[in-house]
Each structure stands twice: as C-alpha cells, then as structure tokens.
Motif scaffolding. Structure first.
Motif, PDB file in Angstrom:
ATOM      1  N   THR A 160      59.344 -36.315 -25.623  1.00  0.00           N
ATOM      2  CA  THR A 160      60.276 -35.227 -25.321  1.00  0.00           C
ATOM      3  C   THR A 160      61.720 -35.712 -25.301  1.00  0.00           C
ATOM      4  N   GLU A 161      61.926 -36.870 -24.702  1.00  0.00           N
ATOM      5  CA  GLU A 161      63.284 -37.372 -24.518  1.00  0.00           C
ATOM      6  C   GLU A 161      63.796 -38.221 -25.687  1.00  0.00           C
ATOM      7  N   VAL A 162      62.889 -38.882 -26.386  1.00  0.00           N
ATOM      8  CA  VAL A 162      63.288 -39.769 -27.491  1.00  0.00           C
ATOM      9  C   VAL A 162      62.719 -39.193 -28.785  1.00  0.00           C
ATOM     10  N   ARG A 163      63.435 -38.290 -29.388  1.00  0.00           N
ATOM     11  CA  ARG A 163      62.947 -37.559 -30.554  1.00  0.00           C
ATOM     12  C   ARG A 163      63.154 -38.309 -31.860  1.00  0.00           C
ATOM     13  N   THR A 164      63.890 -39.396 -31.827  1.00  0.00           N
ATOM     14  CA  THR A 164      64.094 -40.215 -33.024  1.00  0.00           C
ATOM     15  C   THR A 164      63.536 -41.612 -32.770  1.00  0.00           C
ATOM     16  N   PRO A 165      63.198 -42.358 -33.821  1.00  0.00           N
ATOM     17  CA  PRO A 165      62.663 -43.712 -33.641  1.00  0.00           C
ATOM     18  C   PRO A 165      63.565 -44.578 -32.771  1.00  0.00           C
ATOM     19  N   TYR A 166      62.928 -45.312 -31.849  1.00  0.00           N
ATOM     20  CA  TYR A 166      63.657 -46.147 -30.893  1.00  0.00           C
ATOM     21  C   TYR A 166      63.762 -47.570 -31.430  1.00  0.00           C
ATOM     22  N   MET A 167      64.982 -48.043 -31.625  1.00  0.00           N
ATOM     23  CA  MET A 167      65.267 -49.402 -32.101  1.00  0.00           C
ATOM     24  C   MET A 167      64.449 -49.734 -33.357  1.00  0.00           C
ATOM     25  N   ASP A 168      63.586 -50.762 -33.294  1.00  0.00           N
ATOM     26  CA  ASP A 168      62.860 -51.193 -34.494  1.00  0.00           C
ATOM     27  C   ASP A 168      61.743 -50.242 -34.894  1.00  0.00           C
ATOM     28  N   GLU A 169      61.528 -49.190 -34.114  1.00  0.00           N
ATOM     29  CA  GLU A 169      60.545 -48.180 -34.523  1.00  0.00           C
ATOM     30  C   GLU A 169      60.874 -47.609 -35.894  1.00  0.00           C
ATOM     31  N   GLN A 170      62.142 -47.540 -36.222  1.00  0.00           N
ATOM     32  CA  GLN A 170      62.534 -46.934 -37.500  1.00  0.00           C
ATOM     33  C   GLN A 170      61.883 -47.653 -38.671  1.00  0.00           C
ATOM     34  N   PHE A 171      61.739 -48.968 -38.581  1.00  0.00           N
ATOM     35  CA  PHE A 171      61.116 -49.721 -39.665  1.00  0.00           C
ATOM     36  C   PHE A 171      59.599 -49.542 -39.658  1.00  0.00           C
ATOM     37  N   HIS A 172      58.988 -49.615 -38.465  1.00  0.00           N
ATOM     38  CA  HIS A 172      57.541 -49.471 -38.358  1.00  0.00           C
ATOM     39  C   HIS A 172      57.085 -48.057 -38.738  1.00  0.00           C
ATOM     40  N   ILE A 173      57.813 -47.049 -38.269  1.00  0.00           N
ATOM     41  CA  ILE A 173      57.456 -45.663 -38.571  1.00  0.00           C
ATOM     42  C   ILE A 173      57.540 -45.398 -40.071  1.00  0.00           C
ATOM     43  N   ARG A 174      58.623 -45.839 -40.675  1.00  0.00           N
ATOM     44  CA  ARG A 174      58.800 -45.618 -42.115  1.00  0.00           C
ATOM     45  C   ARG A 174      57.685 -46.279 -42.917  1.00  0.00           C
ATOM     46  N   GLN A 175      57.334 -47.518 -42.536  1.00  0.00           N
ATOM     47  CA  GLN A 175      56.281 -48.222 -43.261  1.00  0.00           C
ATOM     48  C   GLN A 175      54.933 -47.537 -43.075  1.00  0.00           C
ATOM     49  N   ALA A 176      54.640 -47.107 -41.850  1.00  0.00           N
ATOM     50  CA  ALA A 176      53.374 -46.422 -41.574  1.00  0.00           C
ATOM     51  C   ALA A 176      53.292 -45.110 -42.358  1.00  0.00           C
ATOM     52  N   GLN A 177      54.381 -44.404 -42.463  1.00  0.00           N
ATOM     53  CA  GLN A 177      54.391 -43.142 -43.206  1.00  0.00           C
ATOM     54  C   GLN A 177      54.210 -43.379 -44.699  1.00  0.00           C
ATOM     55  N   TRP A 178      54.740 -44.478 -45.213  1.00  0.00           N
ATOM     56  CA  TRP A 178      54.480 -44.819 -46.619  1.00  0.00           C
ATOM     57  C   TRP A 178      52.990 -45.060 -46.836  1.00  0.00           C
ATOM     58  N   TYR A 179      52.368 -45.782 -45.909  1.00  0.00           N
ATOM     59  CA  TYR A 179      50.934 -46.043 -46.015  1.00  0.00           C
ATOM     60  C   TYR A 179      50.140 -44.744 -45.941  1.00  0.00           C
ATOM     61  N   CYS A 180      50.564 -43.856 -45.052  1.00  0.00           N
ATOM     62  CA  CYS A 180      49.864 -42.572 -44.911  1.00  0.00           C
ATOM     63  C   CYS A 180      49.948 -41.748 -46.194  1.00  0.00           C
ATOM     64  N   MET A 181      51.016 -41.936 -46.964  1.00  0.00           N
ATOM     65  CA  MET A 181      51.183 -41.220 -48.231  1.00  0.00           C
ATOM     66  C   MET A 181      50.509 -41.950 -49.388  1.00  0.00           C
ATOM     67  N   GLY A 182      49.877 -43.099 -49.073  1.00  0.00           N
ATOM     68  CA  GLY A 182      49.183 -43.853 -50.108  1.00  0.00           C
ATOM     69  C   GLY A 182      50.062 -44.807 -50.888  1.00  0.00           C
ATOM     70  N   ALA A 183      51.303 -44.985 -50.438  1.00  0.00           N
ATOM     71  CA  ALA A 183      52.234 -45.880 -51.133  1.00  0.00           C
ATOM     72  C   ALA A 183      52.077 -47.300 -50.595  1.00  0.00           C
ATOM     73  N   PHE A 184      50.949 -47.921 -50.893  1.00  0.00           N
ATOM     74  CA  PHE A 184      50.649 -49.248 -50.341  1.00  0.00           C
ATOM     75  C   PHE A 184      51.447 -50.363 -51.019  1.00  0.00           C
ATOM     76  N   ASN A 185      52.103 -50.040 -52.122  1.00  0.00           N
ATOM     77  CA  ASN A 185      52.895 -51.042 -52.831  1.00  0.00           C
ATOM     78  C   ASN A 185      54.344 -51.103 -52.334  1.00  0.00           C
TER      79      ASN A 185
END
Length: 285
Positions: free
Chosen positions: A26-51
């Motif tokens: 609720t309070e932290v609606r955007t990635p916190y610190m290094d979350e931005q890198f982990h979230i982006r990478q996880a979302q690429w994997y979820c889309m099947g972009a493993f390369n």
C-alpha cells in the motif's frame, strides 16, 4: 495436541507477515531500491524472455525461476512477486522450527522459530522482492535434510541455494563437512577431545575401505562445490553481470556492525545463560 501450539505460534507469524506485506504494497507502490532490477528480470522471465539479462544484476536466476509459479495467477505484478517471498518466509518458519524441534519441546521450539524469523534482517526481506529469504531457506533446508541423512537431497537443495546466491557455496561446504563429522562420530571413527580425535582419524584413514562410506556422504556436497569452481573459472569470477561495482575487498567497519548487532540481538539469551551459570556456581559454594 502439543503440536497445535506450534501451529498457533505460526499463525501469529503468518498474520503479522500478511499484514506487513499489505502495508508495504500500500505504501511502497514502486520498486524499492534494488527491487527495480529483480522485478524487471522476473517479469522478463514471466514473459518467456529467458535470453534477456539485466547487466546490473550480480546473482544467479534462481529466485526468478521460482517466481514463474506466479504466472499461473496472471501477470507477474510487483505485489505478486513480493508475495513469493512472503510465502517462502512461511516455509522458512517451519524449516527453522524443524531444526530447533530436534532437541526442544514444541512450544519452545516454535517461539524460538518465531523470534528468529522475525529478526529484522530476515523479516524485512520477506516483504520485498530480494533474494535473501529464498537463499536462507535453501541453506537451512539443506541442513535439515543433511541432519536427517538425506544427503543427496541436501546437495540438490544446497545447489539450488547457490542458484539464489553464489556465496551459499560456503554454507554447502559447511553443511557437507558437518555431515561427514556426524557420520564419523556416529560410527565411532572419532570420539573424545581434539588430540584424541586426530589420532583416531589418522588410524582410520590408513584403511581405504573404512572411509569409502564417508566419501559417499560427502559426494553430493563436493559435487556442488566443484561445479561452482568450474563456474568461477568459466565466468572469470564469482559475480555475474556488473563486476566493476562488486569487487571483493576487506571492509573492517562491517565487522563492528556485525558485532554490535549480534550483541544486541543475543543479549537476552546471553544474560539468561549468564544468570543460570552464576546461579549454578553460587549454589555449589
């Protein structure tokens, strides 16, 4: 009936964790610190972009592979990816409980597990998308399996831990060493003090047939360590991705942070043990 007390204590942890996760989302609606890198990478994997790989990341993709389970619920959103660590934190509670329960009563073991899992350096990461909880869970689960003589599975889980964080290879080696040491004591290879044990060990090593079984105990852990050595050789170092900003070095102040934190967190236990020791000494006088 007694185990219900452990379930009740777990309920306290699970409710507290769920409430904290809701508050964070609720309070932290955007990635916190290094979350931005982990979230982006996880979302690429979820889309099947493993390369695709974010060059700012330095850890293996273990957590992102585990997070693929989120795809069954739809898009890999920030809230859902954070929930992965919340769930892993609940599993961590029972893993810690199982380790402590071996020589402690259920309720006491559950309270200790609750205390350890709510340690700030652990509890915080159960509500953001970092690798800490998955990494810790793999290490402790490997230890639990090792204690129960499931050495192959312990090696597999330890290997998964290295896929969460490379430095876990040190803990895999420690778990393997402890497994061999337990085997030696259980089979009478070593006993007594250090000097006596060294002498017994020397005699035991003169007979290859006797230490063959101990070697098999060590193989699953040794395989992980050797595979990691090959990785370091091929990769040119431990770090993946951004090597320039992650150079190994001596950081002396970090030791003082560690000592201060450990002293503060362990104070209740240390004071209780000191009081028990003082009482035992004075009662004999």
């Amino acid at each position: 009936m007694v185990e219900l007390t452990a379930a009740a204590v777990f309920g306290v942890y699970a409710i507290a964790s769920a409430l904290v996760l809701q508050l964070v989302n609720t309070e932290v609606r955007t990635p916190y610190m290094d979350e931005q890198f982990h979230i982006r990478q996880a979302q690429w994997y979820c889309m099947g972009a493993f390369n695709k790989w974010d060059p700012k990341l330095t850890t293996p993709p273990g957590l992102y592979i585990v997070s693929l389970a989120v795809r069954t619920m739809g898009a890999c959103t920030l809230d859902r990816l954070r929930a992965v660590n919340c769930v892993l934190g609940c599993i961590l509670f029972w893993t810690v409980y199982a380790l402590i329960r071996q020589n402690t009563r259920p309720f006491r073991a559950a309270i200790k597990a609750l205390t350890l899992c709510m340690l700030p350096t652990s509890f915080f990461f159960a509500h953001v998308y970092y690798t800490d909880i998955a990494s810790l869970l793999c290490v402790l689960l490997a230890q639990l399996l090792s204690v129960h003589k499931r050495h192959v599975w312990a090696g597999v889980v330890g290997g998964a831990g290295v896929w969460m964080r490379q430095t876990n290879v040190v803990w895999v080696a420690l778990v393997g060493g402890a497994a061999v040491e337990r085997w030696m004591r259980e089979n009478g290879v070593v006993s007594g003090g250090l000097v006596q044990s060294v002498g017994q060990l020397v005699q035991w090593m003169k007979s290859p047939r006797r230490w063959r079984e101990a070697v098999w105990v060590a193989v699953p852990y040794a395989f992980v360590v050797m595979a990691f050595g090959v990785f370091v050789r091929v990769n040119g170092g431990i770090v993946l991705g951004d090597k320039s900003n992650h150079q190994a070095g001596v950081h002396v102040p970090q030791m003082f942070y560690f000592y201060a934190f450990t002293a503060a967190m362990a104070a209740p236990t240390v004071l209780a043990e000191a009081q028990r020791y003082t009482h035992a000494v004075t009662s004999r006088q």
